[in-house]
Design an enzyme around this catalytic site. Structure first.
Site, PDB file in Angstrom:
ATOM      1  CG  ASP A 126       0.377   2.745   1.568  1.00  0.00           C
ATOM      2  OD1 ASP A 126       1.413   2.078   1.401  1.00  0.00           O
ATOM      3  OD2 ASP A 126      -0.378   2.597   2.545  1.00  0.00           O
ATOM      4  CG  ASP A 144       1.786  -2.656   1.219  1.00  0.00           C
ATOM      5  OD1 ASP A 144       2.458  -2.920   2.240  1.00  0.00           O
ATOM      6  OD2 ASP A 144       1.199  -1.578   1.050  1.00  0.00           O
TER       7      ASP A 144
END
Length: 194
Positions: A126, A144
């Site tokens: 991330d 995401d």
């Protein structure tokens, strides 16, 4: 039988192009951040007053939940996610509208992008971090974003389809108006899909 096979072929080829494109975009951005910036985990690059790029690995599920169970759960996450992706692909093949087709494609593309991370690296990379004053949104990645966008598209498709069904059941439209409204949200030929 031939028409069913033709439908499956067109659905597979079109959906695969969308899904593969999303996975490639996700993996290329992750690769670029991991290999070219070579940050140490936890360091951040300030982009704007509300956006940072951070180098972090998510060993849990969404928003880092259950990361403390990583050593036991990575295999469970992989298997569960693969089953969910297969089920979503089935739903996509059965979809009746362009919106649901696109929505499922985005969710599946994002899910596969994160599955690749988990399978190849043992965790999901991330790097996008939004914050404002004392509020800090959990760090996320493009996969995401694709999943979130897909869910939004699916919700919009559901409510717009529901509206047409409700309006037709009330008898507020004549048959021509019903057909025009239904045609706007429903595809009749897989060749006209995205």
């Amino acid at each position: 039988m031939i028409s069913l096979l033709k439908k499956l072929y067109f659905t597979f080829s079109r959906s695969s192009r969308i899904i593969i494109t999303l996975v490639i975009i996700d993996q290329l951005t992750k690769w670029w951040f991991i290999n070219n910036l070579r940050w140490k985990p936890g360091l951040m690059l300030k982009v704007t007053s509300v956006l940072n790029m951070v180098y972090t690995w998510n060993y849990g599920i969404s928003f880092g939940l259950m990361r403390e169970y990583y050593q036991y759960s990575n295999t469970i996450f992989l298997i569960t996610n693969m089953i969910i992706v297969c089920y979503l692909y089935y739903l996509m093949i059965c979809s009746k509208t362009i919106g649901s087709f696109a929505g499922y494609s985005f969710v599946i593309g994002g899910a596969i992008g994160n599955l690749i991370d988990r399978f190849c690296r043992g965790a999901v990379f991330d790097f996008i971090h939004f914050h404002y004053r004392n509020y800090s949104f959990p760090v996320f990645n493009l996969a995401d974003c694709f999943i979130t966008l897909g869910v939004i598209i699916l919700m919009e498709d559901y409510f717009s389809t529901k509206k047409v069904i409700e309006e037709t059941s009330k008898g507020n439209y004549d048959n021509l108006q019903i057909e025009v409204m239904a045609e706007k949200i429903r595809h009749t030929d897989h060749d006209s899909k995205i």
